[in-house]
Design a protein around this motif. Structure first.
Motif, mmCIF file in Angstrom:
data_model
loop_
_atom_site.group_PDB
_atom_site.id
_atom_site.type_symbol
_atom_site.label_atom_id
_atom_site.label_comp_id
_atom_site.label_asym_id
_atom_site.label_seq_id
_atom_site.Cartn_x
_atom_site.Cartn_y
_atom_site.Cartn_z
ATOM 1 N N PHE A 13 73.795 92.318 7.812
ATOM 2 C CA PHE A 13 74.096 91.679 6.916
ATOM 3 C C PHE A 13 75.656 91.060 7.520
ATOM 4 O O PHE A 13 76.226 91.705 8.148
ATOM 5 N N HIS A 14 76.056 89.564 6.866
ATOM 6 C CA HIS A 14 77.011 89.119 7.021
ATOM 7 C C HIS A 14 77.195 88.141 5.981
ATOM 8 O O HIS A 14 76.430 87.370 5.409
ATOM 9 N N THR A 15 78.621 87.786 5.336
ATOM 10 C CA THR A 15 78.786 86.654 4.506
ATOM 11 C C THR A 15 78.558 85.476 5.158
ATOM 12 O O THR A 15 78.755 85.230 6.332
ATOM 13 N N ASP A 16 78.498 84.393 4.448
ATOM 14 C CA ASP A 16 78.581 82.990 4.853
ATOM 15 C C ASP A 16 79.684 82.848 5.817
ATOM 16 O O ASP A 16 80.815 83.373 5.393
ATOM 17 N N PRO A 17 79.860 81.895 6.812
ATOM 18 C CA PRO A 17 81.203 81.454 7.467
ATOM 19 C C PRO A 17 82.143 81.300 6.681
ATOM 20 O O PRO A 17 83.295 81.529 7.081
ATOM 21 N N GLY A 18 82.206 80.336 5.651
ATOM 22 C CA GLY A 18 83.217 80.443 4.699
ATOM 23 C C GLY A 18 83.810 81.403 3.669
ATOM 24 O O GLY A 18 84.728 81.325 3.150
ATOM 25 N N GLY A 19 83.136 82.680 4.016
ATOM 26 C CA GLY A 19 83.578 83.845 3.394
ATOM 27 C C GLY A 19 83.044 83.699 1.894
ATOM 28 O O GLY A 19 82.159 82.809 1.302
ATOM 29 N N GLN A 20 83.444 84.837 0.805
ATOM 30 C CA GLN A 20 82.994 84.683 -0.456
ATOM 31 C C GLN A 20 84.367 84.388 -1.155
ATOM 32 O O GLN A 20 85.384 85.492 -1.064
ATOM 33 N N THR A 21 84.410 83.558 -2.247
ATOM 34 C CA THR A 21 85.782 83.719 -2.878
ATOM 35 C C THR A 21 85.683 84.325 -4.204
ATOM 36 O O THR A 21 84.473 84.402 -4.740
ATOM 37 N N THR A 31 76.268 91.152 -1.849
ATOM 38 C CA THR A 31 74.975 91.443 -1.181
ATOM 39 C C THR A 31 73.868 90.930 -2.497
ATOM 40 O O THR A 31 72.812 91.315 -2.398
ATOM 41 N N LYS A 32 74.329 90.030 -3.490
ATOM 42 C CA LYS A 32 73.531 89.492 -4.459
ATOM 43 C C LYS A 32 72.157 89.123 -4.246
ATOM 44 O O LYS A 32 71.182 89.168 -4.723
ATOM 45 N N SER A 33 71.846 88.451 -3.002
ATOM 46 C CA SER A 33 70.910 88.007 -2.251
ATOM 47 C C SER A 33 69.727 89.044 -1.827
ATOM 48 O O SER A 33 68.567 88.814 -1.479
ATOM 49 N N TYR A 34 70.202 90.573 -2.136
ATOM 50 C CA TYR A 34 69.355 91.882 -1.593
ATOM 51 C C TYR A 34 69.414 92.567 -2.993
ATOM 52 O O TYR A 34 70.075 93.508 -3.074
ATOM 53 N N PRO A 35 68.505 92.083 -3.939
ATOM 54 C CA PRO A 35 68.381 92.957 -5.167
ATOM 55 C C PRO A 35 68.086 94.341 -4.842
ATOM 56 O O PRO A 35 68.633 95.476 -5.752
#
Length: 122
Positions: A13-21, A31-35
């Motif tokens: 797993f890794h966040t998108d290149p822009g990170g999470q704001t 990790t919301k895309s992994y219920p």
């Protein structure tokens, strides 16, 4: 997402290149895309990397949560990092799923975080 799992280290797993704001006083499920949480069951250990970008305006607390059947079960760890700080921690695999949430401090502005998780398999 289906991947071939090989011996040694695997990026799971890794966040998108822009990170999470995150806005001050709010939280996000990184990790919301992994219920069911990130699938950690094939691995012996996991290493979690996290960081609060230097441009962030306040501290961020990361919450690592064990999940079973889409249910948050137990808090594995909480780690607070200030702007510009990073952490890395290794854990024995905590069950089948891992969720990661990040919560911004109330007194800050907008924060940006990055997370990566590697699994180790013999």
């Amino acid at each position: 997402m289906s991947r071939t799992i090989s011996r040694g280290n695997n990026l799971i797993f890794h966040t998108d290149p822009g990170g999470q704001t995150i806005r001050a006083g709010k939280w996000v499920d990184v990790t919301k895309s992994y219920p069911d949480g990130i699938n950690v069951s094939p691995f012996y250990t996991i290493r979690v990397f996290g960081g609060n970008r230097v441009v962030s305006e306040g501290p961020v607390t990361f919450k690592l949560i064990m999940k079973i059947d889409q249910v948050s079960f137990l808090m594995l760890d909480t780690i607070t990092v200030s702007p510009g700080e990073q952490f890395t921690k290794t854990y024995d695999v905590p069950g089948t799923g891992l969720a990661i949430k990040a919560e911004a401090d109330v007194g800050g502005g907008i924060d940006a975080v990055d997370v990566a998780v590697f699994g180790y398999k013999f």
